[in-house]
Design an enzyme around this catalytic site. Structure first.
Site, mmCIF file in Angstrom:
data_model
loop_
_atom_site.group_PDB
_atom_site.id
_atom_site.type_symbol
_atom_site.label_atom_id
_atom_site.label_comp_id
_atom_site.label_asym_id
_atom_site.label_seq_id
_atom_site.Cartn_x
_atom_site.Cartn_y
_atom_site.Cartn_z
ATOM 1 N N ARG A 184 0.430 3.918 -3.213
ATOM 2 C CA ARG A 184 0.169 5.098 -2.852
ATOM 3 C C ARG A 184 1.130 6.229 -2.795
ATOM 4 N NH1 ARG A 184 -5.722 4.381 0.429
ATOM 5 N NH2 ARG A 184 -5.700 1.913 0.231
ATOM 6 N N ASP A 186 -4.719 -9.978 -8.347
ATOM 7 C CA ASP A 186 -5.059 -9.173 -9.209
ATOM 8 C C ASP A 186 -3.853 -8.334 -9.982
ATOM 9 O OD1 ASP A 186 -4.638 -7.542 -7.197
ATOM 10 O OD2 ASP A 186 -6.638 -6.584 -7.163
ATOM 11 N N GLU A 194 -12.468 0.017 -9.990
ATOM 12 C CA GLU A 194 -11.902 -1.063 -11.137
ATOM 13 C C GLU A 194 -13.008 -1.161 -12.494
ATOM 14 O OE1 GLU A 194 -9.879 -1.471 -7.390
ATOM 15 O OE2 GLU A 194 -12.115 -1.653 -7.857
ATOM 16 N N GLU A 235 0.735 -1.140 0.173
ATOM 17 C CA GLU A 235 0.038 0.069 0.041
ATOM 18 C C GLU A 235 0.888 1.227 -0.002
ATOM 19 O OE1 GLU A 235 -3.162 0.096 -0.562
ATOM 20 O OE2 GLU A 235 -4.021 -1.593 0.019
#
Length: 617
Positions: free
Chosen positions: A256, A385, A519, A252
């Site tokens: 980010r 993913d 998404e 993360e």
């Protein structure tokens, strides 16, 4: 010595107060010959006086050798020859003379320059001193000089079509609403609680603050919100601190913070973003200190101690986490000149390529100690993913030179299509999950990014498969749109199923929520850019209307707990990725293609655009 310090001795018509004003130097025409001579004479005498005084001070040989020339003191014992004292003094005098002559030459060169040239020299020296000061701060890396060139498509123009222009303006207004309320109620913290009107903290970032600020930077920039961008930059310069004693999610923080800072640098050229990105990247490197080099999921960036999530298959690392570092780390090597970031990524490739893949698939868990797969659970949604996304984008970002990434991606897609992709009785294609050889017929909201991925990769597929990849992308986009269209709110659930007589509908309460995820909109944006089929813009606009009706509150935007409820309750969190991804993809969908064109930019998993690294010509 700068000429400004000489003026009090050579220009009697100018008092000291006026000399301290730099405008005297800048506005004055070139020095006359007699003035130059006087300046050189005074300067020469001054230098001679200073060096002579120092030389004849008591114990001056120690002063000169220790301070000016950094010579090592003579050894009392040893086999080396001793210098004759007269030779030593002569050598010192020669060095003084050379330094004296060098100083005179520099002064003469300075006096021959035009005032504008002197002004430019002073400016450059100030900038160098300022940069050195930044680099000397705790943790700030020393970086090589780079020449910033404005990238292609960093800014766009208003669309010509009035309806498209109005819709784009509406999305910008949504960004203003989200940003201004974050600033008003949660400035400097990670995220906003828009109903409570206070800050929201997540353990994913440890004690690092400012997630929304960093995540929103590039969205602010491309929308032309420059005042907001500059206030965000100022906060980062003064307050963004990575010297915190707490665990963070490597994944993360990378997508980010590192991604957001890199993107802001590439768009604006502001050096603070490059410095901060590399600083944070260096602090993440201890996560790779495992027997295999597969990084830990969690890292205390102060102590450098890492570990994995306790629930992750016997202490395994997660495919989508260690597989979603490549884009950012390749750019960190590019901007820092340090190959270690790229080397860490290529080691991950080596570990993966040594392993057997069940049915050609990549399980979601890999043990960083043994280098073996954990539980055989395969998903193109959560846990898996963005690993597949980054294989494709690694190839594209390398200017299509990373053939290893290309092969890994297309081989993986072939296995996914063979073993995971199915069609419902109603004709909807979906991507199921694979657990130990058995399929679970559900598809997560996170999985809906795959439509855009298949579309983006269609052009590079083997020629006979290119059209098929585009058809597959369109079918996934349609299925994900149906998951929105079949809810009361016209927003999609966290996961939806294809069993028990239902299709594209969530059947479990803990799968019915919507947390402002991007998404589905991401896939619509790619499909619009690559086909210009107007239905994708229409589907995007329907999402805008649903967000405004259901998720907009007085102080920002909030997720909801049940997309099938006509009066859903809010979860009271404005996620940072709503500003980074959801609103950015919507804005790009209603912009011309020359804003962040896909043949020049690659979006990381948080929608932060990174430029393609062009191969050397």
């Amino acid at each position: 010595m700068p000429p400004t310090t000489l003026l009090p001795f050579t220009a009697p018509g100018i008092n000291r107060k006026s000399v301290n004003n730099s405008s005297v130097l800048i506005n004055r025409p070139a020095f006359r010959l007699t003035e130059k001579f006087l300046l050189l004479l005074v300067f020469s005498g001054f230098i001679t006086l200073c060096f002579g005084a120092i030389f004849f001070l008591p114990d001056s040989s120690k002063l000169l050798s220790g301070v000016f020339f950094h010579s090592q003191p003579a050894s009392v014992s040893g086999s080396g020859p001793k210098l004759d004292s007269r030779e030593f003094e002569a050598d010192k005098l020669n060095r003084i003379r050379e330094d004296h002559e060098k100083a005179l030459r520099e002064a003469k060169d300075t006096l021959q320059k035009l005032p504008d040239e002197i002004k430019q020299d002073i400016k450059e020296q100030k900038e160098k001193v300022a940069q050195d000061s930044v680099n000397k701060k705790e943790g700030a890396p020393r970086l090589p000089s780079v020449v910033f060139r404005k990238p292609v498509g960093a800014t766009g123009r208003e669309p010509n079509d009035p309806e498209t222009r109005d819709r784009q303006a509406k999305i910008k207004e949504m960004m203003k609403h989200a940003w201004e309320n974050y600033k008003r109620h949660a400035w400097g913290s990670n995220e906003l609680k828009p109903l409570s009107k206070q800050h929201h903290s997540s353990s994913l970032f440890g004690n690092i603050q400012g997630a929304t600020i960093v995540d929103a930077l590039d969205t602010l920039y491309i929308m032309g919100m420059h005042d907001e961008f500059n206030e965000a930059k100022e906060w980062i310069e003064k307050n963004l601190d990575f010297n915190v004693h707490a665990e963070v999610s490597v994944f993360e923080v990378n997508i980010r913070f590192v991604g957001g800072l890199l993107s802001a640098y590439y768009l604006s050229g502001e050096e603070v973003f490059r410095t901060k990105a590399v600083e944070l990247g260096e602090k993440l490197l201890p996560a790779f200190n495992t027997p295999t080099g597969i990084p830990w999921a969690l890292l205390n960036i102060k102590s450098g101690i890492g570990r994995n999530w306790p629930w992750a298959s016997g202490g395994s690392s997660i495919l989508a986490e260690f597989g979603t570092l490549h884009l950012e780390f390749m750019h960190l090597s590019q901007l820092s000149g340090n190959p270690v970031f790229a080397e860490k990524m290529m080691n991950i490739r080596k570990v993966l390529n040594r392993l057997d893949k069940p049915q050609g698939l990549y399980p979601n868990y890999l043990n960083p100690n043994s280098g073996q797969w954990g539980q055989h659970h395969v998903s193109v949604g959560g846990l898996g993913d963005s690993f597949y996304e980054y294989l494709l984008k690694a190839w594209l970002m390398s200017d299509k030179t990373d053939e290893e990434a290309r092969k890994m991606y297309y081989d993986a897609v072939q296995a996914i299509e063979t073993h995971l992709i199915r069609k419902s009785n109603g004709g909807l294609k979906y991507i199921a999950e694979w657990k130990g050889g058995l399929l679970e017929h559900k598809m997560g909201h996170l999985t809906c990014f795959a439509g855009g991925m298949f579309a983006l990769g269609a052009d590079g597929a083997p020629e006979e498969r290119s059209g098929h990849h585009m058809e597959l992308a369109a079918e996934i986009a349609r299925t994900c749109h149906e998951s929105y269209d079949r809810s009361a709110t016209k927003l999609g659930p966290e996961a939806f199923r294809f069993d028990g007589g239902v299709e594209a509908i969530a059947t479990r309460q803990n799968e019915k929520y919507y947390i402002l995820r991007p998404e589905v909109i991401e896939t619509h944006m790619y499909m619009w850019r690559l086909t210009h089929d107007p239905k994708y813009r229409q589907w995007g606009w329907e999402a805008v209307q649903a967000l405004e009706k259901t998720c907009r509150v007085a102080a920002g935007y909030s997720g909801i707990r049940d997309v099938y409820s006509s009066q859903p309750t809010h979860d009271d969190v404005q996620q940072s990725f709503f500003l980074a991804e959801t609103l950015k993809y919507l804005y790009l969908m209603f912009s011309d293609d020359d804003l962040l064109p896909l043949d020049h930019w690659i979006f990381n998993s948080e929608a932060h655009p990174l430029p393609i690294i062009r191969k050397a010509s």
